[in-house]
Scaffold this active site. Sequence first.
Site, PDB file in Angstrom:
ATOM      1  N   GLU A  59       0.827  -1.216   0.000  1.00 35.83           N
ATOM      2  CA  GLU A  59       0.000   0.000   0.000  1.00 35.83           C
ATOM      3  C   GLU A  59       0.859   1.263   0.000  1.00 35.83           C
ATOM      4  O   GLU A  59       0.512   2.265  -0.635  1.00 35.83           O
ATOM      5  CB  GLU A  59      -0.911  -0.029   1.232  1.00 35.83           C
ATOM      6  CG  GLU A  59      -1.844   1.147   1.386  1.00 35.83           C
ATOM      7  CD  GLU A  59      -2.918   1.181   0.314  1.00 35.83           C
ATOM      8  OE1 GLU A  59      -2.805   2.031  -0.582  1.00 35.83           O
ATOM      9  OE2 GLU A  59      -3.868   0.379   0.360  1.00 35.83           O
ATOM     10  N   VAL A 100       2.361   3.473  -3.380  1.00 36.35           N
ATOM     11  CA  VAL A 100       1.665   4.477  -4.189  1.00 36.35           C
ATOM     12  C   VAL A 100       0.876   5.416  -3.280  1.00 36.35           C
ATOM     13  O   VAL A 100       0.087   4.968  -2.455  1.00 36.35           O
ATOM     14  CB  VAL A 100       0.699   3.822  -5.200  1.00 36.35           C
ATOM     15  CG1 VAL A 100       0.025   4.887  -6.066  1.00 36.35           C
ATOM     16  CG2 VAL A 100       1.428   2.821  -6.078  1.00 36.35           C
ATOM     17  N   GLY A 151      13.495  21.702   0.367  1.00 37.25           N
ATOM     18  CA  GLY A 151      13.526  20.269   0.662  1.00 37.25           C
ATOM     19  C   GLY A 151      12.402  19.479   0.027  1.00 37.25           C
ATOM     20  O   GLY A 151      12.235  18.301   0.311  1.00 37.25           O
ATOM     21  N   GLU A 169      14.628  16.597  -4.420  1.00 38.08           N
ATOM     22  CA  GLU A 169      15.941  16.017  -4.131  1.00 38.08           C
ATOM     23  C   GLU A 169      17.030  16.821  -4.845  1.00 38.08           C
ATOM     24  O   GLU A 169      16.754  17.550  -5.797  1.00 38.08           O
ATOM     25  CB  GLU A 169      16.006  14.576  -4.669  1.00 38.08           C
ATOM     26  CG  GLU A 169      14.871  13.686  -4.275  1.00 38.08           C
ATOM     27  CD  GLU A 169      15.137  12.976  -2.952  1.00 38.08           C
ATOM     28  OE1 GLU A 169      16.302  12.978  -2.501  1.00 38.08           O
ATOM     29  OE2 GLU A 169      14.180  12.449  -2.363  1.00 38.08           O
ATOM     30  N   LYS A 171       4.395   4.395 -10.311  1.00 35.37           N
ATOM     31  CA  LYS A 171       3.125   4.313  -9.591  1.00 35.37           C
ATOM     32  C   LYS A 171       1.972   4.035 -10.559  1.00 35.37           C
ATOM     33  O   LYS A 171       1.047   3.282 -10.244  1.00 35.37           O
ATOM     34  CB  LYS A 171       2.885   5.608  -8.816  1.00 35.37           C
ATOM     35  CG  LYS A 171       3.894   5.770  -7.660  1.00 35.37           C
ATOM     36  CD  LYS A 171       3.911   7.194  -7.129  1.00 35.37           C
ATOM     37  CE  LYS A 171       4.856   7.324  -5.934  1.00 35.37           C
ATOM     38  NZ  LYS A 171       5.069   8.737  -5.541  1.00 35.37           N
TER      39      LYS A 171
END
Lengths: 434, 434
Positions: free
Chosen positions: A132, A135, A190, A193, A208
């Site tokens: 679970e 995604v 932040g 990345e 996903k």
Amino acid sequence: MTSPQSRPLKVALLGCGTVGSAVLRLIGEQAHDLTARVGRPVEVAGIAVRRPDHHPDVPQHLLTTDAQTLVTREDVDLVVEVIGGIEPARTLILAALESGKSVVSANKALLADDGPLLHATAAKCGVDLYYEAAVAGAIPLLRPLRESLAGDQLRRVVGIVNGTTNYILSRMAETGAGFAEALAEATELGYAEADPTADVDGFDAAAKAAILASLAFHTPVSAADVYREGISAVSATDVARAAEIGCTVKLLAICERVGNGDGDSVAVRVHPAMIPTSHPLASVGGAFNAVFVEAEAAGQLMFYGQGAGGEPTASAVLGDLVAVARNRLAGASGQGPTGYANLAVRPIADTPTRYHVSLDVADKPGVLATVAQEFARHEVSIATVRQNGHGDAATLVIVTHSAPDSALSATISALRDMPAVRGVTSVLRVEGLS
Amino acid sequence: MTSPQSRPLKVALLGCGTVGSAVLRLIGEQAHDLTARVGRPVEVAGIAVRRPDHHPDVPQHLLTTDAQTLVTREDVDLVVEVIGGIEPARTLILAALESGKSVVSANKALLADDGPLLHATAAKCGVDLYYEAAVAGAIPLLRPLRESLAGDQLRRVVGIVNGTTNYILSRMAETGAGFAEALAEATELGYAEADPTADVDGFDAAAKAAILASLAFHTPVSAADVYREGISAVSATDVARAAEIGCTVKLLAICERVGNGDGDSVAVRVHPAMIPTSHPLASVGGAFNAVFVEAEAAGQLMFYGQGAGGEPTASAVLGDLVAVARNRLAGASGQGPTGYANLAVRPIADTPTRYHVSLDVADKPGVLATVAQEFARHEVSIATVRQNGHGDAATLVIVTHSAPDSALSATISALRDMPAVRGVTSVLRVEGLS
């Protein structure tokens, strides 16, 4: 003396970063509730990490660098994998399944890459593989798709499943900034990345989308089957044009069941698109995720929540952990069948889409007719045209009806070569218009 | 020859109205998929109705008026109850469970009235009782609460769970109409029943709130435990006042875990409330339902979709049917424990709420001070005051901080008796303000 009935269920934790340490903390804090919900205490048997000295806050006797031994240890019942990436996660999960352990994973890349093998191994060994958290973070989504809607026929799943790109696009819409500027801000805060490729180029969303399509349509879909465009080419002009036609730009993961004469097929794609501001997905801002589902009988559904972060992801992992623990105690596997429908995956060229196109043209009679003729030549039907004159130039804003994506992209190429067209200033697909 | 492994699972259907006939149709249309998902064909063994001659479109050999015999028949594996109401549904469900059949029900009134007995009977008999369709129609909600969030701690569940009242309040906001006028329109369009009491007085929402609170907090809560106010007293003035402070009026079902010195308790209530237009629930319009969930680790989640109607409700019933069928074939029960936490239910008087109050007062010095003093006397802290003078009168619009509901209602009573207060023109609770 411990009777076999009350022997705790033992969990091996692979990885102890942001998500892993949140999982560890929740297992401790929720011990009383977990015992009540599972029917037995749940305990951590060991934690595999690369650098034990980087984890001073964790009970040191639990740490090990030998993940392979940990996942096959006799006393381990369940394995939680939150390392991420393809290897060594794949080898470890396969070893765990083969040793009869049920596995909970948050690993979208691996599931999208090698889902059928992992599912087949779990089924062969009579154990569970739940994911679970892979995604849309904490949003209960895969289980509703797989279980709650198991008696229904899904038509479409359309999701905002990447928080970084959603933050960037939201900021572009709010401030009028270009992509580079909004990305720089996201990195500083932040939300992105240092190497943002996986997010901004759509790889994360494509993984996903593959998982969602597999579950929604009971068909094996891998990340390689997903057509993918990121958001780095989305310009401030695109965002402004979207606003002018009552739309907003979102990076969408779109999974559709498409009917044709020879039976249905599945189209899965990730790309930026304009959606009407009245669409439930349009108001999903910042780092939130949401997934919109259309089913034959259930109609329209939406699931909304936090798509990332240690705590939300850990919540999803623990929900799965309770499920696989209960299944184990019942001696059953909760896994439904996955790939039985085995529909064909349709390439993007044959997938029906709609386009928005903005053109700078010479403002003289006959230009609109010439442009319209080019659409007609590719059998693309125009839904709306808006023409704004300014001096000797004009802007044409065109929204098409649905047509095969290849016909639409061929039309755009042809328009770029037309003498009357001074420039194609914005091209984006459009979703959710009636 | 049929081997025992391929014997179809037989379903007894109780009731064949809007929902029942949609269930029947879907079982037929989805036969191929159901077989794949369950692992065996699923067939309807019989349909209990009161008046067989009212169902000419249904295979006549399946119809029976003897529901009691049908639910205990040897060849029946699963029972679907879509009659609604307390009796004979309760007797039939108990008989089915006692005969070892798993039951899928859409019966919110019965579950809210007698949930603990039904759950205990199912547990004693080792069979399942599922009822996703009882709350928020097609929206997968109960299973996520019970299963996906099983490793998390829920704080609040706030839902728009009644489409009729949501339609009426939406129309009042859009048109400025009063309650009676909007209700008349809803009745004419078929959004409200001829006798709208169950909807507009909040009984329907209270039953759903009881079910949600029971699952969210693992505590038995019945409809009688739920504080309930309907929407018939909501005036056009209330709706206008809400808009002035950036809010909209919704009928909310609110289930909260409230901490105090002696351990946590549960507060469950249904009443109209002002919520900020920026709240995700504010934009849920017309006959749609949505439920907003706050959990310790998962953070904020929202579930959105169609809350009623034959097809959406049937979709939820079939999802449950697949689950109980799979459990039966696995020889397991999917039911988690329900009432183990057994928290106290807190009465509305002790429940912290916030109020919006609009007052007509004399526009002279010292009135605000006198009014403010009355709030202070009841230890109710004021968050904001807005004062609009018009001639010799003024309007005071006050939003309080959170205080025990009894202190707030006592304050309102006292204000009504103050000489300086010419009238209390609007009082509504406020939710979701920070």
